[in-house]
Design a protein around this motif. Sequence first.
Motif, PDB file in Angstrom:
ATOM      1  N   GLU A 133      -5.128  -3.690  -1.797  1.00 58.83           N
ATOM      2  CA  GLU A 133      -4.857  -4.519  -0.624  1.00 58.83           C
ATOM      3  C   GLU A 133      -4.619  -3.655   0.607  1.00 58.83           C
ATOM      4  O   GLU A 133      -5.131  -3.934   1.701  1.00 58.83           O
ATOM      5  CB  GLU A 133      -3.644  -5.415  -0.880  1.00 58.83           C
ATOM      6  CG  GLU A 133      -3.287  -6.309   0.294  1.00 58.83           C
ATOM      7  CD  GLU A 133      -2.023  -7.119   0.053  1.00 58.83           C
ATOM      8  OE1 GLU A 133      -1.647  -7.898   0.949  1.00 58.83           O
ATOM      9  OE2 GLU A 133      -1.397  -6.958  -1.010  1.00 58.83           O
ATOM     10  N   LYS A 134      -3.849  -2.589   0.415  1.00 60.08           N
ATOM     11  CA  LYS A 134      -3.560  -1.703   1.539  1.00 60.08           C
ATOM     12  C   LYS A 134      -4.806  -0.932   1.965  1.00 60.08           C
ATOM     13  O   LYS A 134      -4.959  -0.585   3.146  1.00 60.08           O
ATOM     14  CB  LYS A 134      -2.419  -0.765   1.173  1.00 60.08           C
ATOM     15  CG  LYS A 134      -1.099  -1.497   1.001  1.00 60.08           C
ATOM     16  CD  LYS A 134       0.038  -0.571   0.572  1.00 60.08           C
ATOM     17  CE  LYS A 134       1.328  -1.365   0.422  1.00 60.08           C
ATOM     18  NZ  LYS A 134       2.473  -0.517   0.008  1.00 60.08           N
ATOM     19  N   TYR A 135      -5.705  -0.678   1.018  1.00 61.87           N
ATOM     20  CA  TYR A 135      -6.976  -0.033   1.336  1.00 61.87           C
ATOM     21  C   TYR A 135      -7.756  -0.893   2.324  1.00 61.87           C
ATOM     22  O   TYR A 135      -8.276  -0.401   3.338  1.00 61.87           O
ATOM     23  CB  TYR A 135      -7.776   0.178   0.052  1.00 61.87           C
ATOM     24  CG  TYR A 135      -9.056   0.958   0.219  1.00 61.87           C
ATOM     25  CD1 TYR A 135      -9.098   2.331  -0.021  1.00 61.87           C
ATOM     26  CD2 TYR A 135     -10.238   0.332   0.612  1.00 61.87           C
ATOM     27  CE1 TYR A 135     -10.272   3.054   0.123  1.00 61.87           C
ATOM     28  CE2 TYR A 135     -11.418   1.039   0.768  1.00 61.87           C
ATOM     29  CZ  TYR A 135     -11.430   2.398   0.521  1.00 61.87           C
ATOM     30  OH  TYR A 135     -12.598   3.109   0.672  1.00 61.87           O
ATOM     31  N   ALA A 178       2.578  -9.068   8.592  1.00 64.14           N
ATOM     32  CA  ALA A 178       2.101  -9.626   7.328  1.00 64.14           C
ATOM     33  C   ALA A 178       2.545 -11.065   7.130  1.00 64.14           C
ATOM     34  O   ALA A 178       1.773 -11.900   6.645  1.00 64.14           O
ATOM     35  CB  ALA A 178       2.595  -8.765   6.162  1.00 64.14           C
ATOM     36  N   GLU A 179       3.797 -11.365   7.520  1.00 65.54           N
ATOM     37  CA  GLU A 179       4.320 -12.704   7.227  1.00 65.54           C
ATOM     38  C   GLU A 179       5.544 -12.988   8.094  1.00 65.54           C
ATOM     39  O   GLU A 179       6.328 -12.087   8.393  1.00 65.54           O
ATOM     40  CB  GLU A 179       4.717 -12.789   5.747  1.00 65.54           C
ATOM     41  CG  GLU A 179       5.111 -14.171   5.277  1.00 65.54           C
ATOM     42  CD  GLU A 179       5.422 -14.215   3.787  1.00 65.54           C
ATOM     43  OE1 GLU A 179       5.880 -15.256   3.312  1.00 65.54           O
ATOM     44  OE2 GLU A 179       5.190 -13.181   3.107  1.00 65.54           O
ATOM     45  N   ILE A 220      14.058  -8.756   2.811  1.00 63.48           N
ATOM     46  CA  ILE A 220      14.615  -7.406   2.685  1.00 63.48           C
ATOM     47  C   ILE A 220      14.475  -6.901   1.247  1.00 63.48           C
ATOM     48  O   ILE A 220      14.216  -5.717   1.013  1.00 63.48           O
ATOM     49  CB  ILE A 220      16.071  -7.393   3.156  1.00 63.48           C
ATOM     50  CG1 ILE A 220      16.128  -7.717   4.654  1.00 63.48           C
ATOM     51  CG2 ILE A 220      16.716  -6.030   2.886  1.00 63.48           C
ATOM     52  CD1 ILE A 220      17.517  -7.758   5.237  1.00 63.48           C
ATOM     53  N   ALA A 221      14.614  -7.809   0.279  1.00 61.64           N
ATOM     54  CA  ALA A 221      14.421  -7.417  -1.124  1.00 61.64           C
ATOM     55  C   ALA A 221      12.997  -6.939  -1.369  1.00 61.64           C
ATOM     56  O   ALA A 221      12.763  -6.000  -2.135  1.00 61.64           O
ATOM     57  CB  ALA A 221      14.756  -8.592  -2.045  1.00 61.64           C
ATOM     58  N   ARG A 222      12.020  -7.553  -0.715  1.00 63.49           N
ATOM     59  CA  ARG A 222      10.628  -7.115  -0.859  1.00 63.49           C
ATOM     60  C   ARG A 222      10.424  -5.727  -0.254  1.00 63.49           C
ATOM     61  O   ARG A 222       9.644  -4.917  -0.775  1.00 63.49           O
ATOM     62  CB  ARG A 222       9.701  -8.139  -0.211  1.00 63.49           C
ATOM     63  CG  ARG A 222       9.552  -9.411  -1.038  1.00 63.49           C
ATOM     64  CD  ARG A 222       8.944 -10.552  -0.249  1.00 63.49           C
ATOM     65  NE  ARG A 222       7.639 -10.220   0.294  1.00 63.49           N
ATOM     66  CZ  ARG A 222       6.934 -11.048   1.087  1.00 63.49           C
ATOM     67  NH1 ARG A 222       7.454 -12.226   1.410  1.00 63.49           N
ATOM     68  NH2 ARG A 222       5.761 -10.701   1.535  1.00 63.49           N
ATOM     69  N   GLU A 236       7.012  -3.899  -1.768  1.00 64.17           N
ATOM     70  CA  GLU A 236       5.976  -4.896  -2.045  1.00 64.17           C
ATOM     71  C   GLU A 236       5.287  -5.418  -0.794  1.00 64.17           C
ATOM     72  O   GLU A 236       4.537  -6.391  -0.867  1.00 64.17           O
ATOM     73  CB  GLU A 236       6.598  -6.083  -2.794  1.00 64.17           C
ATOM     74  CG  GLU A 236       7.152  -5.718  -4.156  1.00 64.17           C
ATOM     75  CD  GLU A 236       7.898  -6.870  -4.816  1.00 64.17           C
ATOM     76  OE1 GLU A 236       8.238  -6.733  -6.009  1.00 64.17           O
ATOM     77  OE2 GLU A 236       8.126  -7.897  -4.151  1.00 64.17           O
ATOM     78  N   THR A 237       5.500  -4.794   0.353  1.00 67.37           N
ATOM     79  CA  THR A 237       4.950  -5.330   1.589  1.00 67.37           C
ATOM     80  C   THR A 237       3.788  -4.484   2.103  1.00 67.37           C
ATOM     81  O   THR A 237       3.741  -3.272   1.911  1.00 67.37           O
ATOM     82  CB  THR A 237       6.023  -5.395   2.679  1.00 67.37           C
ATOM     83  OG1 THR A 237       6.521  -4.079   2.930  1.00 67.37           O
ATOM     84  CG2 THR A 237       7.174  -6.298   2.243  1.00 67.37           C
TER      85      THR A 237
END
Length: 354
Positions: free
Chosen positions: A201-203, A322-323, A334-336, A341-342
């Motif tokens: 995804e980051k690619y 992103a969101e 913040i947990a993500r 995971e972001t």
Amino acid sequence: MSTEAIESIEPGDRSTTLDTGSTMRAWRIVGAGDPLQVMRLDEVPLPSPGPGQVLVQVAAAGLGLTDATLAQGLSVNAPPPPFTPGLELCGEIVGVGPGVSQYRLGERVVGQTTLPSGALARYAIARAQDVFPAPTALDDEPASVFHLAYLTAWLGLYRRAAVHVGEWVLVFGAAGGLGSAAVQLALAAGAKVIAVVGSDEKYKTARSLGAHVVLHRHQQDIEGAVRELTRGRGVQVVFDPVGGPMFELSCRLIGFEGRIVVAGFASQQAVPVAPEQVRAANFTVLGVNSALYREREPELVQRAHADLIRLLDAGALRPLLAETLPFDQAPQGIARLVAGETTGRLTVSVNALG
């Protein structure tokens, strides 16, 4: 905390006062650990700006790795709990403290809050020198994640590394908030950008930013690929917000008279610099800490912000939002970040609080 009325306004009304004896909803960190466990939604007194400070009605609060380290108890600069996190915001100045011009009332701004009164609340406190005119080209949510990342990347690449047209620039964490800002600013300077990411995804994200080459560190030999691209000479500039093993790799891939910009420690791993290695390749390790520039060269920060607005208006920059999360999901955001995971940045909408 004062309960007197402070000079303030409501949108469209320059004559009202804001009663600081009233309360507001705010997320507060009450301990150290998992954000889902240590963040609590409280009703707290409305903050009052002190000398040189402004009161900002928050529209959106940008989340970053600093908020994650604050929740985990890993930040040496954290105030004692309970306190409200949220280092970055977009909003409107509705109150000013002593020494701040009344002409700033009603100004839409972006910038950095002053803890313990962070942006995950309806109102936040900031030093007047830490908030800047919001970009008119951006809505509140993307504007809330614009200032800090792009300022740090600007200072790292333009001030510290003095990147030149045609130079190879290697960017680690290229799909993150800071890394994506560095990719865009390096491209705007006319550099050739190699973006390093850690997922499919980051690619795709790094590709969309326009990087000349994107490398997947879990699927490709980064060292071999960079040496082939540069014909064994190495890159002229490395922008590293990750640290740890990425910094060790940077020291192997930097070329003659190259510059490694240390912009962060997302890996939470410190690696010592070997003087003999620095001398062997004649390279330089440069730190970039935007907070130091705020304290020691505030005029430079103002110039940087103006230049970033110019580049944004020219279409060279695009915040990687992103969101947008609702206010009640701030701890999940913040947990993500803690879990890595972001892709890009997260922001929290505060406007809905009314």
